[in-house]
Design a protein around this motif. Structure first.
Motif, PDB file in Angstrom:
ATOM      1  N   GLY A   1       0.329  15.663 -17.989  1.00 41.96           N
ATOM      2  CA  GLY A   1       0.764  16.228 -16.626  1.00 41.96           C
ATOM      3  C   GLY A   1       1.150  15.545 -15.561  1.00 41.96           C
ATOM      4  O   GLY A   1       0.925  14.191 -15.861  1.00 41.96           O
ATOM      5  N   PRO A   2       1.440  16.138 -14.374  1.00 37.79           N
ATOM      6  CA  PRO A   2       1.637  15.337 -13.389  1.00 37.79           C
ATOM      7  C   PRO A   2       0.393  14.404 -13.039  1.00 37.79           C
ATOM      8  O   PRO A   2      -0.684  14.605 -13.206  1.00 37.79           O
ATOM      9  CB  PRO A   2       1.721  16.182 -12.251  1.00 37.79           C
ATOM     10  N   VAL A   3       0.481  13.217 -12.292  1.00 36.65           N
ATOM     11  CA  VAL A   3      -0.351  12.150 -11.791  1.00 36.65           C
ATOM     12  C   VAL A   3       0.001  12.091 -10.151  1.00 36.65           C
ATOM     13  O   VAL A   3       0.794  11.927  -9.812  1.00 36.65           O
ATOM     14  CB  VAL A   3      -0.068  10.966 -12.666  1.00 36.65           C
ATOM     15  N   ALA A   4      -1.149  12.082  -9.902  1.00 39.13           N
ATOM     16  CA  ALA A   4      -1.321  11.878  -8.004  1.00 39.13           C
ATOM     17  C   ALA A   4      -2.041  10.860  -8.007  1.00 39.13           C
ATOM     18  O   ALA A   4      -2.877  10.200  -8.496  1.00 39.13           O
ATOM     19  CB  ALA A   4      -1.980  13.185  -7.440  1.00 39.13           C
ATOM     20  N   LEU A   5      -1.473  10.082  -6.846  1.00 40.76           N
ATOM     21  CA  LEU A   5      -2.164   8.777  -6.161  1.00 40.76           C
ATOM     22  C   LEU A   5      -3.247   9.170  -5.403  1.00 40.76           C
ATOM     23  O   LEU A   5      -2.806  10.171  -4.504  1.00 40.76           O
ATOM     24  CB  LEU A   5      -0.889   7.853  -5.403  1.00 40.76           C
TER      25      LEU A   5
ATOM     26  N   PHE B   1       0.932  -1.225  -0.022  1.00 39.91           N
ATOM     27  CA  PHE B   1       0.061   0.076  -0.138  1.00 39.91           C
ATOM     28  C   PHE B   1       0.961   1.157   0.006  1.00 39.91           C
ATOM     29  O   PHE B   1       1.967   1.199   0.280  1.00 39.91           O
ATOM     30  CB  PHE B   1      -0.969  -0.035   1.276  1.00 39.91           C
ATOM     31  N   LEU B   2       0.152   2.394  -0.244  1.00 35.28           N
ATOM     32  CA  LEU B   2       0.820   3.700  -0.108  1.00 35.28           C
ATOM     33  C   LEU B   2       0.991   4.175   1.144  1.00 35.28           C
ATOM     34  O   LEU B   2      -0.132   4.409   1.796  1.00 35.28           O
ATOM     35  CB  LEU B   2       0.099   4.674  -1.235  1.00 35.28           C
ATOM     36  N   LEU B   3       2.014   4.483   1.906  1.00 31.67           N
ATOM     37  CA  LEU B   3       1.980   4.959   3.171  1.00 31.67           C
ATOM     38  C   LEU B   3       1.469   6.217   3.460  1.00 31.67           C
ATOM     39  O   LEU B   3       0.809   6.466   3.993  1.00 31.67           O
ATOM     40  CB  LEU B   3       3.583   4.878   3.705  1.00 31.67           C
ATOM     41  N   ALA B   4       1.869   7.208   2.508  1.00 27.22           N
ATOM     42  CA  ALA B   4       1.241   8.396   2.523  1.00 27.22           C
ATOM     43  C   ALA B   4       1.575   9.178   1.223  1.00 27.22           C
ATOM     44  O   ALA B   4       2.492   8.878   0.538  1.00 27.22           O
ATOM     45  CB  ALA B   4       1.854   9.265   3.629  1.00 27.22           C
ATOM     46  N   PRO B   5       0.660  10.304   0.935  1.00 23.45           N
ATOM     47  CA  PRO B   5       1.084  10.968  -0.360  1.00 23.45           C
ATOM     48  C   PRO B   5       2.274  11.706  -0.197  1.00 23.45           C
ATOM     49  O   PRO B   5       2.742  12.006   1.247  1.00 23.45           O
ATOM     50  CB  PRO B   5      -0.155  12.281  -0.431  1.00 23.45           C
ATOM     51  N   HIS B   6       2.988  11.922  -1.100  1.00 22.08           N
ATOM     52  CA  HIS B   6       4.431  12.345  -1.127  1.00 22.08           C
ATOM     53  C   HIS B   6       4.562  13.688  -0.591  1.00 22.08           C
ATOM     54  O   HIS B   6       5.687  13.933  -0.006  1.00 22.08           O
ATOM     55  CB  HIS B   6       5.049  11.993  -2.425  1.00 22.08           C
ATOM     56  N   ASP B   7       3.294  14.544  -0.796  1.00 24.89           N
ATOM     57  CA  ASP B   7       3.575  15.765  -0.397  1.00 24.89           C
ATOM     58  C   ASP B   7       2.915  16.063   1.112  1.00 24.89           C
ATOM     59  O   ASP B   7       2.533  17.471   1.289  1.00 24.89           O
ATOM     60  CB  ASP B   7       3.073  16.717  -1.350  1.00 24.89           C
ATOM     61  N   ARG B   8       2.692  15.383   1.859  1.00 28.28           N
ATOM     62  CA  ARG B   8       1.922  15.507   3.099  1.00 28.28           C
ATOM     63  C   ARG B   8       2.402  14.728   4.125  1.00 28.28           C
ATOM     64  O   ARG B   8       3.002  13.601   4.234  1.00 28.28           O
ATOM     65  CB  ARG B   8       0.489  14.827   2.923  1.00 28.28           C
ATOM     66  N   PRO B   9       2.417  15.232   5.321  1.00 23.90           N
ATOM     67  CA  PRO B   9       2.857  14.666   6.546  1.00 23.90           C
ATOM     68  C   PRO B   9       2.096  13.254   7.118  1.00 23.90           C
ATOM     69  O   PRO B   9       1.108  13.167   6.452  1.00 23.90           O
ATOM     70  CB  PRO B   9       2.744  15.611   7.830  1.00 23.90           C
TER      71      PRO B   9
ATOM     72  N   ALA C   1      -2.430  -0.299 -10.000  1.00 26.40           N
ATOM     73  CA  ALA C   1      -2.770  -1.093  -8.606  1.00 26.40           C
ATOM     74  C   ALA C   1      -3.576  -0.187  -7.726  1.00 26.40           C
ATOM     75  O   ALA C   1      -4.471  -0.273  -7.212  1.00 26.40           O
ATOM     76  CB  ALA C   1      -1.568  -1.586  -7.738  1.00 26.40           C
ATOM     77  N   LEU C   2      -3.114   1.353  -7.881  1.00 20.97           N
ATOM     78  CA  LEU C   2      -3.739   2.294  -7.004  1.00 20.97           C
ATOM     79  C   LEU C   2      -4.605   3.244  -7.436  1.00 20.97           C
ATOM     80  O   LEU C   2      -4.362   3.436  -8.582  1.00 20.97           O
ATOM     81  CB  LEU C   2      -2.418   2.999  -6.244  1.00 20.97           C
ATOM     82  N   PRO C   3      -5.375   3.582  -6.576  1.00 22.02           N
ATOM     83  CA  PRO C   3      -6.234   4.811  -7.406  1.00 22.02           C
ATOM     84  C   PRO C   3      -5.527   5.880  -7.734  1.00 22.02           C
ATOM     85  O   PRO C   3      -4.300   6.338  -7.016  1.00 22.02           O
ATOM     86  CB  PRO C   3      -7.417   5.077  -6.192  1.00 22.02           C
ATOM     87  N   HIS C   4      -5.874   6.739  -8.866  1.00 24.02           N
ATOM     88  CA  HIS C   4      -4.856   8.026  -9.208  1.00 24.02           C
ATOM     89  C   HIS C   4      -5.775   8.777 -10.078  1.00 24.02           C
ATOM     90  O   HIS C   4      -6.849   8.673 -10.359  1.00 24.02           O
ATOM     91  CB  HIS C   4      -3.611   7.374  -9.898  1.00 24.02           C
ATOM     92  N   SER C   5      -5.002   9.985 -10.282  1.00 27.13           N
ATOM     93  CA  SER C   5      -5.871  10.850 -11.065  1.00 27.13           C
ATOM     94  C   SER C   5      -5.578  11.032 -12.637  1.00 27.13           C
ATOM     95  O   SER C   5      -6.288  11.798 -13.263  1.00 27.13           O
ATOM     96  CB  SER C   5      -5.293  12.196 -10.515  1.00 27.13           C
ATOM     97  N   ALA C   6      -4.732  10.180 -13.098  1.00 28.25           N
ATOM     98  CA  ALA C   6      -4.597  10.147 -14.655  1.00 28.25           C
ATOM     99  C   ALA C   6      -6.077   9.429 -15.357  1.00 28.25           C
ATOM    100  O   ALA C   6      -6.668   9.012 -14.911  1.00 28.25           O
ATOM    101  CB  ALA C   6      -3.497   9.072 -14.747  1.00 28.25           C
TER     102      ALA C   6
END
Length: 313
Positions: free
Chosen positions: A134-138, A98-106, A190-195
């Motif tokens: 453009g950029p893609v966010a999980l 799993f994703l531990l955390a969004p890369h830009d958040r505590p 595998a993970l939900p994303h914005s693309a």
């Protein structure tokens, strides 16, 4: 006393030393233990921006951490991880990737008597391997299905066990770059994303001219670390248009075509090699093929013989 080995390992029963090490290895954080024994072990393998850490904790460690600035995947082997970011609790256990955390958040939580793997890579890779412009966010931590969870876990295991543990991995930057993009692609699957979905794209540029220009660029640059974005920029069209064009005219994808070109170059190297000056593995790694078994299978499918037979001949 804490023990660090060439920045690749850590083994300590000191919470202070553990906090210092984790803050240096990941992001500034505060940690605390809930047991008399607080031993933490970490073994790290890293190359070309890819990082895989194997961690073992024999106690419950709470953490409150800053932004990671990297995509951070966790694969649990034993124990549990409880994510408390934002106040809600979410529990992950053995078998979960799993994703531990969004890369830009505590983020915050606790790890309970666990053995697990942390895998990290540059979030910009998500945009490079997608068809988005453009950029893609999980947008979610859990895989979208059980099959997707297994796929992502297998991708992590491939990078961990077949790429970064190779003692000569630093000599093969193309192999590491391919492995990083493979992991990023598996993450997007595998993970939900914005693309956006492929079907949402505009196929007006998916022409035979696009294919010809992209094929020429691939064949001229197969020895370089090129991405889907690089291939699209040479035309120039969007990455999605290149995907459409290859599907429509070649029943393939740009990166699958790139792999075929590199397989042909590996074939040429095996034919030209002098006895005793090369191995199948070294040639495969030179052209970005990290898994010997998969390289051999692809080679046999294309050329009707094992790569070792070509090298001996």
């Amino acid at each position: 006393m804490a023990r660090q080995v060439k920045e690749l390992g850590f083994d300590s029963g000191s919470m202070e030393a553990t906090e210092d090490f984790l803050s240096s290895a990941y992001t500034p954080m505060r940690v605390g233990g809930k047991a008399e024994s607080t031993r933490t072990r970490v073994v790290r393998h890293a190359a070309g921006g890819l990082v895989v850490d194997r961690l073992s904790l024999d106690y419950t460690m709470a953490y409150d951490a800053g932004c990671l600035n990297r995509v951070c995947l966790v694969t649990m082997a034993e124990g549990t991880l409880v994510d408390t970011t934002g106040g809600a609790e979410e529990v992950f256990g053995p078998g979960d990737t799993f994703l531990l955390a969004p890369h830009d958040r505590p983020y915050s939580g606790e790890v309970c008597s666990a053995r697990y793997t942390i895998t990290m890579f540059d979030p910009a890779l998500l945009g490079q391997v997608s068809t988005a412009d453009g950029p893609v966010a999980l947008t979610g931590a859990r895989a979208v299905s059980a099959d997707a969870n297994r796929l992502l876990g297998s991708a992590v295991a491939h990078v961990r066990d077949h790429v970064l543990t190779d003692p000569d991995v630093d000599a093969h930057p193309m192999l590491v770059a391919n492995a990083a993009r493979y992991l990023a692609s598996a993450t997007l699957r595998a993970l939900p994303h914005s693309a956006p979905d492929r079907e949402a794209g505009d196929g007006r540029d998916a022409t035979s001219r696009t294919v010809r220009a992209a094929v020429a660029y691939i064949e001229e640059n197969a020895d370089r670390d090129i991405t889907l974005a690089d291939i699209a920029a040479c035309v120039p069209v969007s990455p999605r248009a290149v995907q459409y064009a290859f599907a429509r005219h070649l029943d393939s994808t740009p990166l699958a075509y790139l792999r075929r070109v590199r397989l042909a170059l590996a074939h040429a190297d095996l034919k030209a090699a002098e006895p005793g000056t090369a191995t199948v593995t070294s040639v495969a790694m030179r052209w970005g093929f990290a898994h010997p078994g998969r390289f051999a299978a692809a080679y046999r499918s294309a050329y009707g013989r094992a790569p070792s037979s070509t090298l001996r001949a």
